[in-house]
Write a protein that holds these residues in place. Structure first.
Motif, PDB file in Angstrom:
ATOM      1  N   GLU B 162     -11.619   8.734 -33.967  1.00 21.73           N
ATOM      2  CA  GLU B 162     -11.216   8.379 -35.437  1.00 21.73           C
ATOM      3  C   GLU B 162     -10.894   9.817 -36.016  1.00 21.73           C
ATOM      4  OE1 GLU B 162     -13.271   5.049 -37.493  1.00 21.73           O
ATOM      5  OE2 GLU B 162     -13.508   6.568 -39.087  1.00 21.73           O
ATOM      6  N   ALA B 163     -11.106  10.996 -35.145  1.00 22.42           N
ATOM      7  CA  ALA B 163     -10.910  12.153 -35.823  1.00 22.42           C
ATOM      8  C   ALA B 163      -9.729  12.839 -35.294  1.00 22.42           C
ATOM      9  CB  ALA B 163     -12.118  13.307 -35.360  1.00 22.42           C
ATOM     10  N   VAL B 164      -8.773  11.864 -34.558  1.00 19.34           N
ATOM     11  CA  VAL B 164      -7.430  12.319 -33.862  1.00 19.34           C
ATOM     12  C   VAL B 164      -6.480  11.909 -34.699  1.00 19.34           C
ATOM     13  CG1 VAL B 164      -5.986  12.531 -31.818  1.00 19.34           C
ATOM     14  CG2 VAL B 164      -8.568  12.643 -31.634  1.00 19.34           C
ATOM     15  N   LEU B 190      -7.075   7.584 -23.874  1.00 17.64           N
ATOM     16  CA  LEU B 190      -8.097   8.536 -24.066  1.00 17.64           C
ATOM     17  C   LEU B 190      -9.059   8.028 -25.249  1.00 17.64           C
ATOM     18  CD1 LEU B 190      -6.082  11.782 -24.251  1.00 17.64           C
ATOM     19  CD2 LEU B 190      -7.718  10.893 -22.237  1.00 17.64           C
ATOM     20  N   GLY B 191      -8.835   6.931 -25.918  1.00 14.21           N
ATOM     21  CA  GLY B 191      -9.782   6.090 -26.725  1.00 14.21           C
ATOM     22  C   GLY B 191      -9.194   6.063 -28.181  1.00 14.21           C
ATOM     23  N   GLY B 192      -7.826   6.267 -28.391  1.00 10.90           N
ATOM     24  CA  GLY B 192      -7.265   6.046 -29.428  1.00 10.90           C
ATOM     25  C   GLY B 192      -7.093   6.900 -30.613  1.00 10.90           C
ATOM     26  N   TYR B 193      -6.755   6.703 -31.726  1.00  7.98           N
ATOM     27  CA  TYR B 193      -6.697   7.607 -32.948  1.00  7.98           C
ATOM     28  C   TYR B 193      -6.636   6.827 -34.047  1.00  7.98           C
ATOM     29  CZ  TYR B 193      -2.096   5.530 -32.863  1.00  7.98           C
ATOM     30  OH  TYR B 193      -1.079   4.581 -32.994  1.00  7.98           O
ATOM     31  N   MET B 194      -7.050   7.496 -35.241  1.00 13.15           N
ATOM     32  CA  MET B 194      -6.779   6.858 -36.333  1.00 13.15           C
ATOM     33  C   MET B 194      -5.254   6.894 -36.989  1.00 13.15           C
ATOM     34  SD  MET B 194      -8.885   7.798 -40.225  1.00 13.15           S
ATOM     35  CE  MET B 194      -8.215   9.465 -40.254  1.00 13.15           C
ATOM     36  N   LYS B 431      -2.527  -0.173 -26.276  1.00 13.02           N
ATOM     37  CA  LYS B 431      -3.498  -0.581 -27.415  1.00 13.02           C
ATOM     38  C   LYS B 431      -4.198   0.531 -27.846  1.00 13.02           C
ATOM     39  CE  LYS B 431      -3.417  -5.483 -27.955  1.00 13.02           C
ATOM     40  NZ  LYS B 431      -2.665  -6.245 -26.854  1.00 13.02           N
ATOM     41  N   ASN B 432      -4.311   0.470 -29.179  1.00 14.24           N
ATOM     42  CA  ASN B 432      -5.131   1.530 -29.945  1.00 14.24           C
ATOM     43  C   ASN B 432      -6.662   0.979 -30.230  1.00 14.24           C
ATOM     44  OD1 ASN B 432      -6.452   3.564 -31.434  1.00 14.24           O
ATOM     45  ND2 ASN B 432      -4.842   3.420 -33.129  1.00 14.24           N
TER      46      ASN B 432
END
Lengths: 206, 809
Positions: B162-164, B190-194, B431-432
């Motif tokens: 969530e910090a990206v 890499l796990g997604g982003y906000m 997919k995020n």
């Protein structure tokens, strides 16, 4: 190649976007400040305030795109002391850089500001009607560029039959001066030549 | 400041009398001086090349695209010689019945100066001074990518995905591969982003319209030929979307071919007004809802409303269609007639001093709108980009319902004009896994004070509150971080804290104000140096597919973002999944094959298709929004809770009781006129008397192309000011002024023109911020003056709501 190439400007469709100016700069590698085509903004109108703080106005504006009109009576050719400014074999008014000394008499005399001084060359330059393109059967740059299809070109006599003689519209000079090979449809907002109802309002842009 | 009687002449404007000699003076003298001053251009544009004439045999033509975000996305023909770009030519594939050349405007025609700009970012660089100071050191690509990969991994491990954050940016809009999707594709592995919702373009109208219609949608401009009257609220396609293939051209055609009268409502006599308006109705910024309400008052009291339409298709016009559980006196009609809670009739006399437009004029305008059938009511994105933007947007929509013009040919919903295109596929992003969303306009707070942000106070979605905020920010084709976000001085402070956002990566072609705030700055290719496949934008009624091979080799050490992300994927252990074994060229072919599945008439042979380059489809007839609903509202309900047009929104009524808003901000169930901070009625106007807006300028698209000398020479940055306001301040056309308020100040020259209302000034948005030693901007960058206050519903950008004063600099 046309016998007497002439521009037709539908000023009622000109949006003032200046694509003609920039495409001409790109085609001709013009340095900053040298503008073979210029789009003038003519603006006028007054504001009045009523006692309740509301306003009335009669503001108008319109744009006029102008390059060289390759005139029938080109004053630039007349005044050129070196005969550099001449009408070439294609009936296009152009500058012979072997003769031009950059004295700028043509610039001072042309009522359309068509001859433009190129400081890097020390010589006058101007619209050559993209005759290199015309010779290959292509369309002049500004004509092909115009998003509103407001600039067209063709045989002067034929254009005159369709649209009549050049008109005296503000802020253009009286066509009697140089007999421009220019036909037009005036803007809906157009004021007659010499009108003081408005003024050229973008001097720094042309 | 008081205006009395008749104002006659513009003060000190050049040449009131147009003799031939004077006509000469303005043009030639200025041209000559500027030429002497120019010192020549750099790189590819030397005059030595001027002798080159068009179309020599050794020239090569390559299709490319003007990728910036006006929505038009015009195809370009790039001519190269000996590996250098020598000329740009427009689409020439045919014009006439059933055909339309998508002719690029002046912006697209200047891409050669973009490509060879002396301000190109040439090499990877790392910051060596304080953040924002602009001190960089050249580093290798390996060092740059190693640093980014290490930091990205550390930040994900420390704070979670969530910090990206990928900063909002539209500097490239239509490319299928480059500059938007490639980072999403990487980070999703890499796990997604906000992610964000909303845009700087249309936040308020996009948020508000679904409460009325359940969705956005509008008739296309070509449908105006079927109209009797066209009413444009703050809509200026001639300058915002100047392409010769799109809305501007359609508008002109509708004017030529149709029978409609055109009325433009705008504080500025825009180029659209100059070209098509039969009548200009100048009103003060932010007062559209007051005008709409007064128009409604006339429509209602003179029996010009379409009552059967309101009864059948709408909710909340009068008591007969109000939702259950709402106390009496809350219908739209009650609000307008003054039989509701405020007891104030919204008469033309009430609206006149607010809007600045006379009451008798409002009556006449209302009667015209009420009697012209059909009437095409349409708004641009200016009215909604205000502190009261959601209310203005819905108030304008409501006029379309009151007059029964929704869902028919020649009418419209009141929304921004529609477009038509084909949604060819783009590079898949994957997919995020992170579902948290923030408004695009709250990223600054998500850096500075994330833990204060909740669903109810800041519009955080899919989560009650933020935990860590933004620690890693990726900026590509984006100048939002400094230039296009509001309140540059406040934003700078937030970014200067190197512990708040810990890593800022900027991928850019030029040294933008945002690039100055990079920790790692990477050189990006321009469209001429790229290979991609493009599809049409959203500002015309043409679908296209454009195959764009590389026209010239990348300059300096510039790389495509697909290649950049590929190398990051390798370092982060997701190379195979990222590329699926494809290079960028392979992806172009792959996406072409996908497009062929949608349009089998495309050539089977990719090389043949590349030679042709541009493929177009035209629908041939106008699109009518909500036609199915109009034809059968029971079978085709809207996506609103009631399935109808909700003039009164029960959802907003409920939200107004739970959402936490700063004092003075309101959510309203009805499209009422509301006063806000820095509106015309704000007492602050005693100190800062002028309303400031920032219109979109023909010389650039947002901040894209801002620095290109040809464009600056034909469209220099100027503050528009009325002669009356200029005179009161002793200002003349061309004077350098300081525009200021409590947030900042900027220096700029003025254009004194009656084309803007007295009391209003406009500083075209997008000029690149460049401060002097005192922190005063020197380029007329409007966002030094704008405020980051969130609009109530959208949490969007009220960038046209500002009070300022102007003094001679």
């Amino acid at each position: 190649m046309l016998k007497q190439p002439a521009f037709f400007i539908d000023m009622s469709s000109c949006s003032g976007c200046k694509t003609c100016m920039v495409s001409c700069m790109d085609k001709n590698d013009l340095p900053i400040g040298v503008k073979w085509r210029r789009v003038t903004e003519f603006t006028g109108g007054e504001w009045m305030q009523r006692p309740d703080g509301t306003f009335g106005q009669n503001v108008f504006a319109y744009y006029v795109s102008m390059s060289c009109n390759h005139c029938d009576d080109p004053i630039c050719v007349k005044v050129c002391p070196t005969t550099a400014m001449h009408r070439n074999e294609h009936n296009i008014v152009t500058v012979d850089h072997n003769k031009c000394v950059g004295c700028r008499y043509c610039e001072m005399n042309c009522p359309y500001s068509a001859p433009q001084f190129n400081a890097e060359l020390g010589k006058m330059t101007k619209c050559d009607f993209c005759y290199d393109k015309q010779l290959k059967g292509e369309t002049p740059t500004c004509v092909a560029a115009c998003p509103m299809r407001a600039i067209k070109f063709g045989e002067f006599e034929e254009l005159k039959k369709m649209y009549g003689e050049s008109q005296y519209i503000a802020p253009l000079p009286n066509p009697a001066l140089t007999k421009p090979r220019l036909t037009m449809i005036p803007s809906r907002n157009a004021k007659p030549g010499g009108s003081t109802e408005g003024m050229q309002s973008n001097p720094e842009e042309v | 400041m008081e205006l009395t009687g008749k104002m006659t002449q513009l003060p000190d404007m050049p040449c009131p009398d147009w003799s031939r000699r004077e006509f000469l003076k303005w043009s030639a003298a200025l041209g000559g001086l500027a030429a002497l001053d120019s010192g020549g251009l750099s790189l590819g544009l030397r005059l030595a090349e001027a002798a080159e004439k068009a179309g020599t045999a050794d020239e090569v033509m390559t299709w490319a695209c003007c990728v910036v975000n006006c929505g038009s996305l015009c195809p370009l023909r790039l001519f190269t010689k000996d590996g250098r770009l020598v000329r740009v030519e427009p689409d020439n594939t045919g014009d006439g019945p059933g055909q339309r050349e998508i002719r690029a405007c002046l912006r697209g025609r200047s891409v050669r100066q973009l490509t060879y700009s002396p301000d190109r970012v040439k090499y990877p660089m790392k910051r060596i001074g304080k953040r924002g100071e602009g001190k960089f050191q050249r580093i290798s690509w390996d060092e740059a990518l190693d640093t980014i990969a290490k930091e990205l991994r550390r930040i994900i491990d420390t704070y979670g995905n969530e910090a990206v954050y990928r900063q909002y940016g539209s500097g490239t809009t239509s490319a299928s591969i480059n500059r938007r999707n490639e980072f999403y594709r990487l980070i999703n592995l890499l796990g997604g982003y906000m992610d964000q919702y909303g845009t700087y373009s249309s936040a308020q109208i996009s948020a508000a319209t679904p409460y009325t219609y359940g969705q956005r949608g509008a008739n296309t401009v070509s449908d105006m030929v079927n109209s009797r009257l066209v009413v444009l609220f703050g809509n200026n396609p001639i300058e915002t979307r100047a392409s010769g293939g799109g809305i501007s051209y359609d508008l002109m055609e509708a004017r030529r071919k149709g029978k409609a009268r055109f009325i433009i409502i705008d504080p500025r006599y825009s180029d659209t007004a100059a070209l098509v308006a039969d009548e200009w109705v100048p009103i003060r910024p932010g007062t559209d809802a007051a005008l709409a309400s007064a128009i409604a008052h006339v429509l209602i009291t003179e029996d010009l409303v379409d009552q059967p339409f309101l009864d059948k298709y709408c909710v909340g016009y009068d008591e007969s269609t109000m939702p259950e559980d709402i106390p009496p006196g809350n219908s739209y009609k009650d609000y307008i007639l003054g039989t509701g809670s405020d007891g104030l009739a919204k008469t033309p006399a009430w609206a006149a001093p607010i809007t600045g437009y006379p009451a008798d004029g409002i009556v006449r305008l209302a009667r015209e709108i009420g009697m012209a059938k059909p009437c095409f009511i349409v708004q641009g994105l200016g009215p909604q980009r205000h502190a009261c933007g959601e209310q203005s947007a819905r108030a304008i929509l409501t006029l379309a319902s009151l007059t029964g013009n929704v869902g028919i040919n020649g009418g419209n919903t009141g929304d921004q004009e529609g477009s038509w295109g084909i949604q060819f596929p783009k590079l898949p992003t994957g997919k995020n896994p992170v579902k948290t969303l923030i408004s695009f306009y709250t990223w600054d707070r998500a850096i500075a004070d994330p833990k204060s942000m909740t669903a109810l106070n800041a519009g955080v979605r899919n989560k009650d509150k933020l935990d860590v905020g933004i620690k890693f920010m990726w900026n590509s084709c984006s100048n939002a971080t400094i230039n296009q976000h509001s309140d540059i001085n406040a934003t700078k402070k937030i970014l200067e804290d190197e512990k708040a956002c810990e890593m800022i990566v900027v991928v850019e072609t030029r040294m933008t104000p945002t690039a100055m705030f990079a920790d790692i700055l990477l050189p990006s290719t321009t469209p001429a140096e790229d290979e991609d496949i493009y599809r049409q934008g959203s500002a015309m009624e043409i679908g296209y597919l454009l195959i764009s091979p590389r026209a010239i080799k990348p300059l300096f050490e510039a790389r495509t973002q697909y290649d950049i992300c590929t190398d990051l994927a390798k370092r982060l252990g997701v190379l195979e999944q990222y590329t699926e074994g494809r290079t960028q060229a392979d992806w172009v072919r792959y996406l072409y094959e996908q497009a062929r599945k949608m349009k089998p008439e495309l050539p089977e042979d990719f090389n043949e298709a590349t030679k042709i380059g541009l493929f177009k489809w035209m629908p041939g007839k106008p699109k009518v929004a909500l036609k199915a609903f109009r034809d059968d509202p029971v079978a085709n309900p809207l996506k609103t809770p009631s399935g109808k047009i909700e003039i009164f929104s029960k959802r907003l009524w409920d939200m107004s009781k739970t959402w936490e808003l700063p004092e003075g901000d309101v959510l309203k169930a009805l499209p009422e006129y509301v006063t806000t901070w820095e509106c015309y009625e704000d007492p602050l106007r005693k100190k800062l008397p002028l309303q400031l807006i920032g219109h979109h300028y023909k010389g650039r698209v947002h901040s894209s192309y801002c620095d290109l000398p040809w464009l600056v020479s034909v469209a220099p940055q100027r503050l528009w000011i009325n002669p009356v306001d200029a005179q009161a301040r002793g200002l003349n056309h061309g004077d350098q002024v300081k525009v200021f308020n409590d947030r900042g100040a900027t220096l700029v020259k003025i254009k004194v023109t009656p084309r803007i209302m007295p009391g209003v000034v406009s500083l075209p948005q997008g000029a690149w911020y460049k401060p002097n030693a005192q922190g005063v901007d020197t380029e007329g960058s409007v966002n030094i003056l704008t405020r980051t206050h969130l609009s109530p519903l959208a949490k969007g950008n009220p960038q046209h709501t500002n009070l300022v004063e102007v003094v001679k600099a």
